[in-house]
Design a protein around this motif. Structure first.
Motif, PDB file in Angstrom:
ATOM      1  N   VAL A  21       0.841  -1.206   0.000  1.00 16.10           N
ATOM      2  CA  VAL A  21       0.000   0.000   0.000  1.00 16.10           C
ATOM      3  C   VAL A  21       0.875   1.255   0.000  1.00 16.10           C
ATOM      4  O   VAL A  21       0.643   2.190  -0.768  1.00 16.10           O
ATOM      5  N   ARG A  22       1.887   1.253   0.852  1.00 18.48           N
ATOM      6  CA  ARG A  22       2.795   2.410   0.907  1.00 18.48           C
ATOM      7  C   ARG A  22       3.526   2.595  -0.422  1.00 18.48           C
ATOM      8  O   ARG A  22       3.726   3.724  -0.886  1.00 18.48           O
ATOM      9  N   HIS A  23       3.959   1.495  -1.020  1.00 17.76           N
ATOM     10  CA  HIS A  23       4.672   1.558  -2.296  1.00 17.76           C
ATOM     11  C   HIS A  23       3.767   2.120  -3.400  1.00 17.76           C
ATOM     12  O   HIS A  23       4.189   2.983  -4.171  1.00 17.76           O
ATOM     13  N   TYR A  24       2.539   1.602  -3.476  1.00 20.53           N
ATOM     14  CA  TYR A  24       1.601   2.103  -4.491  1.00 20.53           C
ATOM     15  C   TYR A  24       1.344   3.600  -4.311  1.00 20.53           C
ATOM     16  O   TYR A  24       1.332   4.350  -5.282  1.00 20.53           O
ATOM     17  N   ALA A  25       1.134   4.028  -3.073  1.00 18.36           N
ATOM     18  CA  ALA A  25       0.891   5.453  -2.819  1.00 18.36           C
ATOM     19  C   ALA A  25       2.109   6.282  -3.227  1.00 18.36           C
ATOM     20  O   ALA A  25       1.968   7.349  -3.827  1.00 18.36           O
ATOM     21  N   ALA A  26       3.309   5.772  -2.935  1.00 14.31           N
ATOM     22  CA  ALA A  26       4.527   6.499  -3.303  1.00 14.31           C
ATOM     23  C   ALA A  26       4.685   6.589  -4.817  1.00 14.31           C
ATOM     24  O   ALA A  26       5.137   7.616  -5.337  1.00 14.31           O
ATOM     25  N   GLY A  52      -3.799   3.022  -9.231  1.00 20.66           N
ATOM     26  CA  GLY A  52      -4.926   3.347  -8.350  1.00 20.66           C
ATOM     27  C   GLY A  52      -5.810   2.156  -8.003  1.00 20.66           C
ATOM     28  O   GLY A  52      -6.081   1.914  -6.819  1.00 20.66           O
ATOM     29  N   PRO A  53      -6.260   1.369  -9.004  1.00 16.20           N
ATOM     30  CA  PRO A  53      -7.090   0.208  -8.665  1.00 16.20           C
ATOM     31  C   PRO A  53      -6.352  -0.830  -7.819  1.00 16.20           C
ATOM     32  O   PRO A  53      -6.953  -1.492  -6.973  1.00 16.20           O
ATOM     33  N   LYS A  54      -5.042  -0.949  -8.026  1.00 19.44           N
ATOM     34  CA  LYS A  54      -4.253  -1.889  -7.223  1.00 19.44           C
ATOM     35  C   LYS A  54      -4.151  -1.395  -5.784  1.00 19.44           C
ATOM     36  O   LYS A  54      -4.240  -2.192  -4.841  1.00 19.44           O
ATOM     37  N   LEU A  55      -3.973  -0.092  -5.628  1.00 14.46           N
ATOM     38  CA  LEU A  55      -3.945   0.493  -4.291  1.00 14.46           C
ATOM     39  C   LEU A  55      -5.281   0.290  -3.594  1.00 14.46           C
ATOM     40  O   LEU A  55      -5.330  -0.140  -2.435  1.00 14.46           O
ATOM     41  N   ALA A 107      -7.508  -2.031  -4.164  1.00 16.27           N
ATOM     42  CA  ALA A 107      -7.681  -3.455  -3.849  1.00 16.27           C
ATOM     43  C   ALA A 107      -6.874  -3.848  -2.611  1.00 16.27           C
ATOM     44  O   ALA A 107      -7.358  -4.606  -1.760  1.00 16.27           O
ATOM     45  N   ALA A 108      -5.649  -3.335  -2.512  1.00 14.12           N
ATOM     46  CA  ALA A 108      -4.829  -3.636  -1.339  1.00 14.12           C
ATOM     47  C   ALA A 108      -5.450  -3.042  -0.076  1.00 14.12           C
ATOM     48  O   ALA A 108      -5.487  -3.699   0.974  1.00 14.12           O
ATOM     49  N   LEU A 109      -5.943  -1.822  -0.174  1.00 15.19           N
ATOM     50  CA  LEU A 109      -6.625  -1.208   0.975  1.00 15.19           C
ATOM     51  C   LEU A 109      -7.867  -2.002   1.363  1.00 15.19           C
ATOM     52  O   LEU A 109      -8.138  -2.211   2.543  1.00 15.19           O
ATOM     53  N   ALA A 110      -8.615  -2.466   0.379  1.00 11.88           N
ATOM     54  CA  ALA A 110      -9.821  -3.256   0.656  1.00 11.88           C
ATOM     55  C   ALA A 110      -9.463  -4.582   1.321  1.00 11.88           C
ATOM     56  O   ALA A 110     -10.160  -5.032   2.237  1.00 11.88           O
ATOM     57  N   ALA A 111      -8.374  -5.198   0.869  1.00 12.41           N
ATOM     58  CA  ALA A 111      -7.944  -6.461   1.474  1.00 12.41           C
ATOM     59  C   ALA A 111      -7.597  -6.279   2.950  1.00 12.41           C
ATOM     60  O   ALA A 111      -7.747  -7.211   3.750  1.00 12.41           O
ATOM     61  N   LEU A 112      -7.168  -5.089   3.299  1.00 13.40           N
ATOM     62  CA  LEU A 112      -6.838  -4.771   4.693  1.00 13.40           C
ATOM     63  C   LEU A 112      -8.040  -4.204   5.456  1.00 13.40           C
ATOM     64  O   LEU A 112      -7.900  -3.772   6.599  1.00 13.40           O
TER      65      LEU A 112
END
Length: 111
Positions: A32-37, A55-58, A60-65
């Motif tokens: 998540v941090r990497h995608y945001a960076a 953005g969609p990958k970020l 999805a990762a946020l949703a998984a958490l």
């Protein structure tokens, strides 16, 4: 006039600090941090491309958490709210006499 760019990194950090993160989620948090960076680091001329790819990958990762409103809603036994387009389509179907919810009618049913 251009609106000021909002950086995702600080917003992600706020979300992480207020979430219940388990040690086993460290890899997902790093992602998540990497995608945001990546999004934050994109130059203005590349931002749209990077954001549409990452953005969609970020999200999805946020949703998984369980760090999005929709994922928290389903976690508590709720049902994700319909998208505006989905709600509009449901409303049209409901207002069509004889229409079966979820089933296409007219030209769409033939295609």
């Amino acid at each position: 006039m251009l609106t000021p760019r909002v950086l995702l990194g600080p917003e992600v950090e706020k979300s992480i600090s207020s979430a219940q993160i388990l040690p086993r989620d460290a890899g997902a948090i790093a992602l998540v941090r990497h995608y945001a960076a990546l999004i934050d680091g994109a130059s203005d001329d590349k931002l749209m491309g990077v954001a549409s790819d990452i953005g969609p990958k970020l999200l999805a990762a946020l949703a998984a958490l369980h760090m999005t409103p929709a994922s928290r809603s389903t976690e508590k036994g709720g049902v994700p709210s319909a998208t505006p387009a989905g709600a509009a389509l449901a409303g049209l179907r409901a207002s069509t006499p004889g229409a079966v919810p979820g089933r296409a009618t007219g030209a769409a049913a033939v295609a």
